[in-house]
Write a protein that holds these residues in place. Structure first.
Motif, mmCIF file in Angstrom:
data_model
loop_
_atom_site.group_PDB
_atom_site.id
_atom_site.type_symbol
_atom_site.label_atom_id
_atom_site.label_comp_id
_atom_site.label_asym_id
_atom_site.label_seq_id
_atom_site.Cartn_x
_atom_site.Cartn_y
_atom_site.Cartn_z
ATOM 1 N N GLY A 234 0.818 -1.211 0.000
ATOM 2 C CA GLY A 234 0.000 0.000 0.000
ATOM 3 C C GLY A 234 0.846 1.253 0.000
ATOM 4 N N ASP A 235 1.933 1.233 0.777
ATOM 5 C CA ASP A 235 2.824 2.391 0.825
ATOM 6 C C ASP A 235 3.544 2.593 -0.504
ATOM 7 O OD1 ASP A 235 4.196 4.542 2.369
ATOM 8 O OD2 ASP A 235 5.952 3.314 1.860
ATOM 9 N N PHE B 78 2.434 1.985 -3.487
ATOM 10 C CA PHE B 78 1.543 2.599 -4.463
ATOM 11 C C PHE B 78 1.086 3.992 -4.033
ATOM 12 C CE2 PHE B 78 1.160 -1.872 -5.687
ATOM 13 C CZ PHE B 78 1.479 -1.743 -7.036
ATOM 14 N N ARG B 79 1.182 4.303 -2.754
ATOM 15 C CA ARG B 79 0.811 5.631 -2.249
ATOM 16 C C ARG B 79 1.934 6.642 -2.478
ATOM 17 N NH1 ARG B 79 0.415 5.080 3.548
ATOM 18 N NH2 ARG B 79 -0.836 3.347 2.904
ATOM 19 N N ASP B 80 3.182 6.170 -2.522
ATOM 20 C CA ASP B 80 4.336 7.061 -2.644
ATOM 21 C C ASP B 80 4.415 7.627 -4.054
ATOM 22 O OD1 ASP B 80 6.678 8.421 -2.334
ATOM 23 O OD2 ASP B 80 7.935 6.657 -2.066
ATOM 24 N N GLN B 81 4.293 8.951 -4.151
ATOM 25 C CA GLN B 81 4.306 9.584 -5.462
ATOM 26 C C GLN B 81 5.710 9.995 -5.894
ATOM 27 O OE1 GLN B 81 1.185 12.237 -6.234
ATOM 28 N NE2 GLN B 81 -0.306 10.799 -5.431
ATOM 29 N N LYS C 213 9.216 0.911 -7.971
ATOM 30 C CA LYS C 213 8.096 0.193 -7.366
ATOM 31 C C LYS C 213 8.074 -1.251 -7.851
ATOM 32 C CE LYS C 213 5.214 4.273 -6.826
ATOM 33 N NZ LYS C 213 3.970 4.964 -7.171
ATOM 34 N N ARG D 80 3.773 9.319 5.261
ATOM 35 C CA ARG D 80 2.716 9.212 4.252
ATOM 36 C C ARG D 80 1.423 8.701 4.870
ATOM 37 N NH1 ARG D 80 7.273 8.014 1.439
ATOM 38 N NH2 ARG D 80 7.243 5.801 1.940
ATOM 39 N N SER D 81 1.535 7.784 5.793
ATOM 40 C CA SER D 81 0.349 7.252 6.471
ATOM 41 C C SER D 81 -0.326 8.337 7.317
ATOM 42 C CB SER D 81 0.742 6.062 7.340
ATOM 43 O OG SER D 81 -0.372 5.549 8.005
ATOM 44 N N GLU E 99 -2.098 10.804 4.999
ATOM 45 C CA GLU E 99 -3.344 10.248 4.481
ATOM 46 C C GLU E 99 -4.426 10.218 5.557
ATOM 47 O OE1 GLU E 99 -4.946 6.010 2.886
ATOM 48 O OE2 GLU E 99 -3.074 6.714 2.031
#
Length: 128
Positions: free
Chosen positions: A32-33, A35-38, A45, A74-75, A78
């Motif tokens: 999840g992290d 795919f969340r990291d831009q 990835k 990031r968590s 969010e």
């Protein structure tokens, strides 16, 4: 003796089940992290995912050590965004305060759109 042997094998089984479930939680958190990291490139990835498939425990440990701080940030970001959206939704759904409702009703009464009985009913409802 056989009873204690079975007892400890059950305890051992529960320990391994706990470790496996904890690993799955960590694995899904890592994916999840990723795919969340831009900031992370798509190729990086893919490399992380490939290593998670072929060397899972070592890769998960390295990921948590190397990128754990950013993962927490990031968590938290969010979670704050989700809390802000929930608060905004609650404010939108909750409607106006009682004083605002009474003021709107008074304006409607003054303009002749509602009667005194309707105004009193709206006022009583707003104050209850």
């Amino acid at each position: 003796m056989d009873l204690w042997s079975n007892f400890w094998s059950v305890i051992w089984w529960f320990l391994w089940a706990f470790v496996f479930i904890a690993y799955l939680f960590a694995l899904f958190a890592i994916i999840g992290d990723l795919f969340r990291d831009q900031k992370l490139n798509g190729w990086w990835k893919a490399v992380w995912i490939i290593f998670l498939i072929f060397v899972p425990f070592l890769t998960a440990l390295i990921y948590l050590i190397a990128r754990g701080n950013g993962m927490a940030q990031r968590s938290a970001k969010e979670a704050a965004a989700a809390q802000s959206a929930a608060d905004q939704y609650i404010r939108q759904v909750a409607g106006a305060s009682p004083s605002e409702e009474i003021a709107k009703a008074k304006a409607l009464l003054d303009s002749g759109a509602i009667s005194q009985a309707e105004y009193d009913q709206i006022k009583a409802k707003a104050l209850s």
